[in-house]
Design a protein around this motif. Structure first.
Motif, PDB file in Angstrom:
ATOM      1  N   TRP A  49      -9.342  20.109  82.336  1.00 34.48           N
ATOM      2  CA  TRP A  49      -7.949  20.516  82.508  1.00 34.48           C
ATOM      3  C   TRP A  49      -7.736  21.099  83.892  1.00 34.48           C
ATOM      4  CZ3 TRP A  49      -4.000  19.658  79.172  1.00 34.48           C
ATOM      5  CH2 TRP A  49      -4.329  19.237  77.889  1.00 34.48           C
ATOM      6  N   PHE A  50      -6.587  20.758  84.495  1.00 34.05           N
ATOM      7  CA  PHE A  50      -6.184  21.287  85.795  1.00 34.05           C
ATOM      8  C   PHE A  50      -4.811  21.921  85.664  1.00 34.05           C
ATOM      9  CE2 PHE A  50      -9.103  17.862  86.729  1.00 34.05           C
ATOM     10  CZ  PHE A  50      -9.874  18.367  87.754  1.00 34.05           C
ATOM     11  N   ARG A  51      -4.623  23.085  86.283  1.00 31.08           N
ATOM     12  CA  ARG A  51      -3.301  23.705  86.365  1.00 31.08           C
ATOM     13  C   ARG A  51      -2.688  23.306  87.694  1.00 31.08           C
ATOM     14  NH1 ARG A  51      -5.642  29.431  84.865  1.00 31.08           N
ATOM     15  NH2 ARG A  51      -6.618  28.858  86.800  1.00 31.08           N
ATOM     16  N   VAL A  52      -1.460  22.831  87.660  1.00 30.38           N
ATOM     17  CA  VAL A  52      -0.793  22.319  88.854  1.00 30.38           C
ATOM     18  C   VAL A  52       0.438  23.169  89.144  1.00 30.38           C
ATOM     19  CG1 VAL A  52       0.367  20.314  89.858  1.00 30.38           C
ATOM     20  CG2 VAL A  52      -1.593  19.978  88.349  1.00 30.38           C
ATOM     21  N   PRO A  82      -9.302  34.475  94.550  1.00 31.50           N
ATOM     22  CA  PRO A  82      -9.984  35.520  95.330  1.00 31.50           C
ATOM     23  C   PRO A  82     -10.873  36.434  94.478  1.00 31.50           C
ATOM     24  CG  PRO A  82      -7.596  35.845  95.365  1.00 31.50           C
ATOM     25  CD  PRO A  82      -7.856  34.584  94.643  1.00 31.50           C
ATOM     26  N   LYS A  83     -10.574  36.577  93.176  1.00 34.20           N
ATOM     27  CA  LYS A  83     -11.345  37.466  92.325  1.00 34.20           C
ATOM     28  C   LYS A  83     -12.675  36.847  91.887  1.00 34.20           C
ATOM     29  CE  LYS A  83      -7.223  39.643  90.505  1.00 34.20           C
ATOM     30  NZ  LYS A  83      -6.335  39.783  89.370  1.00 34.20           N
ATOM     31  N   THR A  84     -12.623  35.555  91.496  1.00 35.73           N
ATOM     32  CA  THR A  84     -13.826  34.918  90.962  1.00 35.73           C
ATOM     33  C   THR A  84     -14.497  33.964  91.932  1.00 35.73           C
ATOM     34  OG1 THR A  84     -12.581  33.068  90.014  1.00 35.73           O
ATOM     35  CG2 THR A  84     -12.879  35.026  88.627  1.00 35.73           C
ATOM     36  N   GLY A  85     -13.749  33.473  92.922  1.00 37.44           N
ATOM     37  CA  GLY A  85     -14.305  32.513  93.878  1.00 37.44           C
ATOM     38  C   GLY A  85     -14.240  31.086  93.368  1.00 37.44           C
ATOM     39  N   GLY A  86     -13.820  30.895  92.123  1.00 38.33           N
ATOM     40  CA  GLY A  86     -13.702  29.559  91.541  1.00 38.33           C
ATOM     41  C   GLY A  86     -12.388  28.906  91.921  1.00 38.33           C
ATOM     42  N   PRO A  87     -12.205  27.656  91.532  1.00 39.92           N
ATOM     43  CA  PRO A  87     -10.954  26.971  91.857  1.00 39.92           C
ATOM     44  C   PRO A  87      -9.774  27.596  91.135  1.00 39.92           C
ATOM     45  CG  PRO A  87     -12.343  25.612  90.471  1.00 39.92           C
ATOM     46  CD  PRO A  87     -13.130  26.821  90.825  1.00 39.92           C
ATOM     47  N   ARG A  88      -8.612  27.482  91.753  1.00 42.47           N
ATOM     48  CA  ARG A  88      -7.395  28.054  91.186  1.00 42.47           C
ATOM     49  C   ARG A  88      -6.247  27.110  91.370  1.00 42.47           C
ATOM     50  NH1 ARG A  88      -4.740  33.373  93.647  1.00 42.47           N
ATOM     51  NH2 ARG A  88      -2.706  32.482  93.513  1.00 42.47           N
TER      52      ARG A  88
END
Length: 88
Positions: A49-52, A82-88
């Motif tokens: 799943w991707f949030r767009v 910025p908090k987790t370093g993962g994609p957003r």
């Protein structure tokens, strides 16, 4: 440097549009499927799943034409959380 991502899949829920500082923003999710056969010969189906988020006039167009279950192609960039370093 330049980064680009292309997502092809189905819309998970109807888009939600709002205005932030006078700019239109539309958010929706896209599901991509992948099927393959594992080492044991079993078929495996994997969904990602991707949030767009779409801004400006494109946000207004997405809100008008995109709906749950439609097949879409989205091209854009990944933004790191910025908090987790993962994609957003």
């Amino acid at each position: 440097m330049y980064q680009s991502i292309t997502i092809v899949g189905r819309v998970g829920q109807d888009p939600e549009m709002r205005y932030t500082g006078g700019n239109a923003v539309t958010n929706f999710s896209v599901a991509t499927d992948r099927q393959y056969t594992d080492a044991n010969g079993e078929r495996v189906k994997e969904t990602t799943w991707f949030r767009v988020s779409v801004w400006g006039k494109q946000a207004e167009a997405c809100n008008s034409y995109v709906s749950k279950g439609k097949f879409v192609l989205v091209e854009g960039r990944l933004q790191c959380d910025p908090k987790t370093g993962g994609p957003r």
